[in-house]
Design a protein around this motif. Structure first.
Motif, short mmCIF file in Angstrom:
data_model
loop_
_atom_site.label_atom_id
_atom_site.label_comp_id
_atom_site.label_asym_id
_atom_site.label_seq_id
_atom_site.Cartn_x
_atom_site.Cartn_y
_atom_site.Cartn_z
N LYS A 297 0.83 -1.21 0.00
CA LYS A 297 0.00 0.00 0.00
C LYS A 297 0.86 1.27 0.00
CE LYS A 297 -1.65 -1.41 3.80
NZ LYS A 297 -2.56 -1.67 4.93
N PHE A 298 2.10 1.16 0.48
CA PHE A 298 2.98 2.33 0.49
C PHE A 298 3.26 2.79 -0.94
CE2 PHE A 298 7.30 4.18 0.42
CZ PHE A 298 7.05 5.30 1.19
N GLN A 299 3.57 1.85 -1.82
CA GLN A 299 3.81 2.21 -3.22
C GLN A 299 2.55 2.78 -3.86
OE1 GLN A 299 5.01 -0.42 -1.61
NE2 GLN A 299 6.60 -1.51 -2.77
N ALA A 300 1.38 2.26 -3.47
CA ALA A 300 0.12 2.78 -4.00
C ALA A 300 -0.07 4.23 -3.58
CB ALA A 300 -1.05 1.92 -3.53
N CYS A 301 0.30 4.55 -2.36
CA CYS A 301 0.20 5.94 -1.89
C CYS A 301 1.03 6.86 -2.78
CB CYS A 301 0.67 6.06 -0.45
SG CYS A 301 -0.31 5.14 0.76
N LEU A 302 2.21 6.39 -3.13
CA LEU A 302 3.09 7.19 -4.00
C LEU A 302 2.47 7.35 -5.38
CD1 LEU A 302 6.58 5.63 -3.14
CD2 LEU A 302 5.44 7.59 -2.05
N ALA A 303 1.85 6.28 -5.89
CA ALA A 303 1.26 6.34 -7.23
C ALA A 303 0.18 7.40 -7.32
CB ALA A 303 0.69 4.97 -7.60
N ARG B 225 9.33 4.10 7.85
CA ARG B 225 9.65 5.34 8.56
C ARG B 225 10.88 6.01 7.94
NH1 ARG B 225 11.76 6.16 14.85
NH2 ARG B 225 12.32 8.36 14.57
N ARG B 226 11.91 5.20 7.65
CA ARG B 226 13.14 5.77 7.08
C ARG B 226 12.86 6.47 5.75
NH1 ARG B 226 16.53 4.96 3.16
NH2 ARG B 226 15.45 3.10 2.39
N VAL B 227 12.11 5.81 4.89
CA VAL B 227 11.83 6.37 3.57
C VAL B 227 10.98 7.64 3.69
CG1 VAL B 227 10.70 5.96 1.36
CG2 VAL B 227 12.04 4.14 2.42
N VAL B 228 9.95 7.60 4.53
CA VAL B 228 9.08 8.76 4.70
C VAL B 228 9.86 9.97 5.23
CG1 VAL B 228 7.19 9.69 6.12
CG2 VAL B 228 6.92 7.49 4.97
N GLU C 129 13.26 10.37 5.09
CA GLU C 129 14.35 10.75 4.18
C GLU C 129 13.83 11.54 2.98
OE1 GLU C 129 17.67 8.60 1.27
OE2 GLU C 129 16.85 7.52 3.01
N TYR C 130 12.70 11.12 2.43
CA TYR C 130 12.18 11.76 1.23
C TYR C 130 11.08 12.78 1.54
CZ TYR C 130 14.80 8.37 -1.51
OH TYR C 130 15.81 7.63 -2.08
N ARG C 131 10.75 12.92 2.81
CA ARG C 131 9.77 13.90 3.27
C ARG C 131 8.43 13.75 2.53
NH1 ARG C 131 12.26 19.78 3.60
NH2 ARG C 131 10.34 20.02 4.81
N THR C 132 7.91 12.53 2.57
CA THR C 132 6.63 12.25 1.91
C THR C 132 5.47 12.24 2.90
OG1 THR C 132 6.92 9.85 2.17
CG2 THR C 132 7.78 10.87 0.15
N ASP D 56 3.47 19.85 -0.61
CA ASP D 56 4.90 19.53 -0.61
C ASP D 56 5.12 18.03 -0.42
OD1 ASP D 56 5.52 22.18 -0.96
OD2 ASP D 56 5.94 22.56 1.17
N PHE D 57 4.38 17.42 0.50
CA PHE D 57 4.47 15.97 0.69
C PHE D 57 4.10 15.24 -0.59
CE2 PHE D 57 3.47 16.49 5.48
CZ PHE D 57 4.81 16.57 5.78
N SER D 58 3.03 15.68 -1.24
CA SER D 58 2.58 15.04 -2.47
C SER D 58 3.62 15.15 -3.58
CB SER D 58 1.26 15.66 -2.93
OG SER D 58 0.23 15.42 -1.99
N ALA D 59 4.24 16.31 -3.69
CA ALA D 59 5.27 16.50 -4.71
C ALA D 59 6.46 15.58 -4.45
CB ALA D 59 5.72 17.96 -4.73
#
Length: 244
Positions: free
Chosen positions: A161-167, A181-184, A186-189, A218-221
């Protein structure tokens, strides 16, 4: 103990005799390295299984409120009891937010009982939905929740579901430790909250509502950038092909 020793030796034998090793989650690398000293380990994550281009979902309206959504299996490992209780702490002071639980599972009825018994407002259980309908729920949501219990093995994984959120370029509320947590961060998503603290989860809900508008944009971008780089299907396939 004997069985554990045998399995450990078998795993080590397999990895030592591999020419190339690839993992779907970066968190797996440290677990494999002791079995394959000196061997390079490549990371090729899964790309999104649910995307905006999937047909058949139509459109839905969750509510006129600010919508947080959890979508997927509703089991004990998903830690939704803490999520709901954390949401209840903030919904008691803010009636302009809604928590949507989309999915079915072994813990669904218990969570409904907790919500009713404790008088938690603003939680809506949508039940099981077809895969084709899921894009409509993602599109209608302001923030998507990715939540798992605080267990070492779960911390290594990245739920699909994390990848789906990005899509769908959605901000992510990561209520879990480890790789997500690390990815969120680090990439400020999106934002992170300790999965074992209702108060920390409450603060995360509150902060997202305060950031509605430019902060969420900003998170979405950043989510789109992460999708186009790390989780890009074409790049992942090219990388796997090159590895072979």
């Amino acid at each position: 103990r004997l069985l554990g020793f045998f399995l450990d030796a078998l795993v080590g034998f397999i990895y030592r005799n591999c020419d190339k090793i690839a993992v779907s989650c970066a968190g797996f690398v440290k677990s494999i390295e002791p079995y394959a000293p000196g061997k390079p380990i490549s990371h090729f994550p899964n790309w999104p299984a649910v995307t905006p281009g999937q047909a058949g979902g139509g459109e839905i309206k969750l509510s006129d409120k600010f919508n947080f959504t959890f979508a997927g299996n509703v089991g004990k490992f998903q830690n939704l009891e803490n999520v709901i209780r954390g949401f209840g702490l903030v919904s008691a002071e803010n009636g302009n937010i809604q928590l949507n639980i989309v999915g079915d599972g072994s813990d669904l009825e218990r969570l409904k009982e907790i919500t009713a018994r404790e008088g938690i407002k603003g939680v809506l259980f949508w039940g099981r939905r077809k895969q084709a309908e899921m894009p409509a729920y993602f599109n209608a949501s302001d923030v998507m929740i990715v939540s798992l219990c605080d267990q070492p093995v779960l911390a290594l994984t990245v739920p699909a579901k994390f990848q789906a959120c990005l899509a769908f370029s959605k901000p992510v509320f990561a209520v879990m430790n480890g790789e997500v947590r690390r990815v969120v961060e680090e990439y400020r998503t999106g934002l992170y909250a300790r999965p074992d603290s209702s108060e920390a989860i409450r603060d995360g809900f509150r902060r997202f509502y305060e950031l509605r508008g430019k902060g969420l944009e900003d998170f979405s971008a950043n989510s789109k950038v992460l999708l186009d780089t790390v989780y890009n299907r074409g790049r992942i396939i090219d990388g796997l092909t090159g590895l072979l």
